[in-house]
Design a protein around this motif. Structure first.
Motif, short mmCIF file in Angstrom:
data_model
loop_
_atom_site.label_atom_id
_atom_site.label_comp_id
_atom_site.label_asym_id
_atom_site.label_seq_id
_atom_site.Cartn_x
_atom_site.Cartn_y
_atom_site.Cartn_z
N THR A 64 121.70 67.82 -3.76
CA THR A 64 120.94 68.40 -4.88
C THR A 64 121.72 69.13 -5.82
N GLU A 65 122.56 69.97 -5.20
CA GLU A 65 123.50 70.88 -6.11
C GLU A 65 124.40 70.05 -6.97
N LEU A 66 125.00 68.90 -6.51
CA LEU A 66 125.86 68.39 -7.49
C LEU A 66 125.13 67.83 -8.73
N VAL A 67 123.92 67.33 -8.45
CA VAL A 67 123.09 66.69 -9.62
C VAL A 67 122.60 67.98 -10.36
N THR A 68 121.98 68.86 -9.76
CA THR A 68 121.32 70.11 -10.54
C THR A 68 122.22 70.94 -11.23
N ALA A 69 123.38 71.13 -10.83
CA ALA A 69 124.55 71.89 -11.16
C ALA A 69 124.82 71.13 -12.64
N ALA A 70 125.19 70.10 -12.62
CA ALA A 70 125.85 69.32 -14.05
C ALA A 70 124.59 69.35 -14.84
#
Length: 161
Positions: free
Chosen positions: A83-89
């Motif tokens: 989730t973090e990889l997608v939401t951070a971007a």
């Protein structure tokens, strides 16, 4: 706050299990914390930078592993990481539009990734927990959004930044 969210999600689920979130609906107790993590991660990135935030995963995971079963920690860490990889971007790309507006969009994107990844790794039936987790995250997003609006009003700001 971000580090606390990383630890709290599996610990809450360990001790509270599934909690009611609506009529006939349940979600793992850590769901509320995982929804707050989206905002906390964005605030941490703004304050410390993305590299430091990614490094927070190590102590967060180790501490969670000391307090919760390995299966929940692995499911939580991998779901958070995906989730973090997608939401951070998404946060970085949308950030110029204001924190509160972006939080809703990023939360919506992260919900699907989190639900499917967590349920699959934790061995939960995806169909059974999907609606409960979705309802819980919508409630949290509504509360966080309302709090943001109130803070802006009290601060006298017409913009949601």
């Amino acid at each position: 706050m971000y580090l606390a969210c990383l630890v709290a999600a599996p610990v809450l689920t360990t001790y509270l299990g599934l909690v009611p979130v609506g009529p006939g609906l349940a979600a793992p107790a850590g769901t509320a914390v995982s929804a707050l993590t989206t905002w906390a991660r964005g605030a941490a990135i703004d304050a410390y930078g993305r590299s430091v935030v990614l490094l927070m995963w190590l102590p967060g995971s180790v501490l969670a592993a000391l307090l919760a079963p390995a299966s929940l920690v692995v499911a939580t860490v991998l779901a958070f990481f995906a989730t973090e990889l997608v939401t951070a971007a998404a946060w970085k790309a949308l950030r110029p539009h204001g924190k509160w507006a972006v939080a809703g969009a990023v939360l919506a994107a992260g919900v699907v990734i989190d639900i499917v990844t967590y349920a699959a790794i934790a061995g939960l039936p995806i169909a059974a927990v999907t609606l409960g987790k979705l309802v819980a995250k919508v409630w949290i997003a509504a509360v966080v959004g309302a709090a943001g609006l109130m803070m802006c009003r009290f601060a006298g700001s017409a913009r949601l930044r």
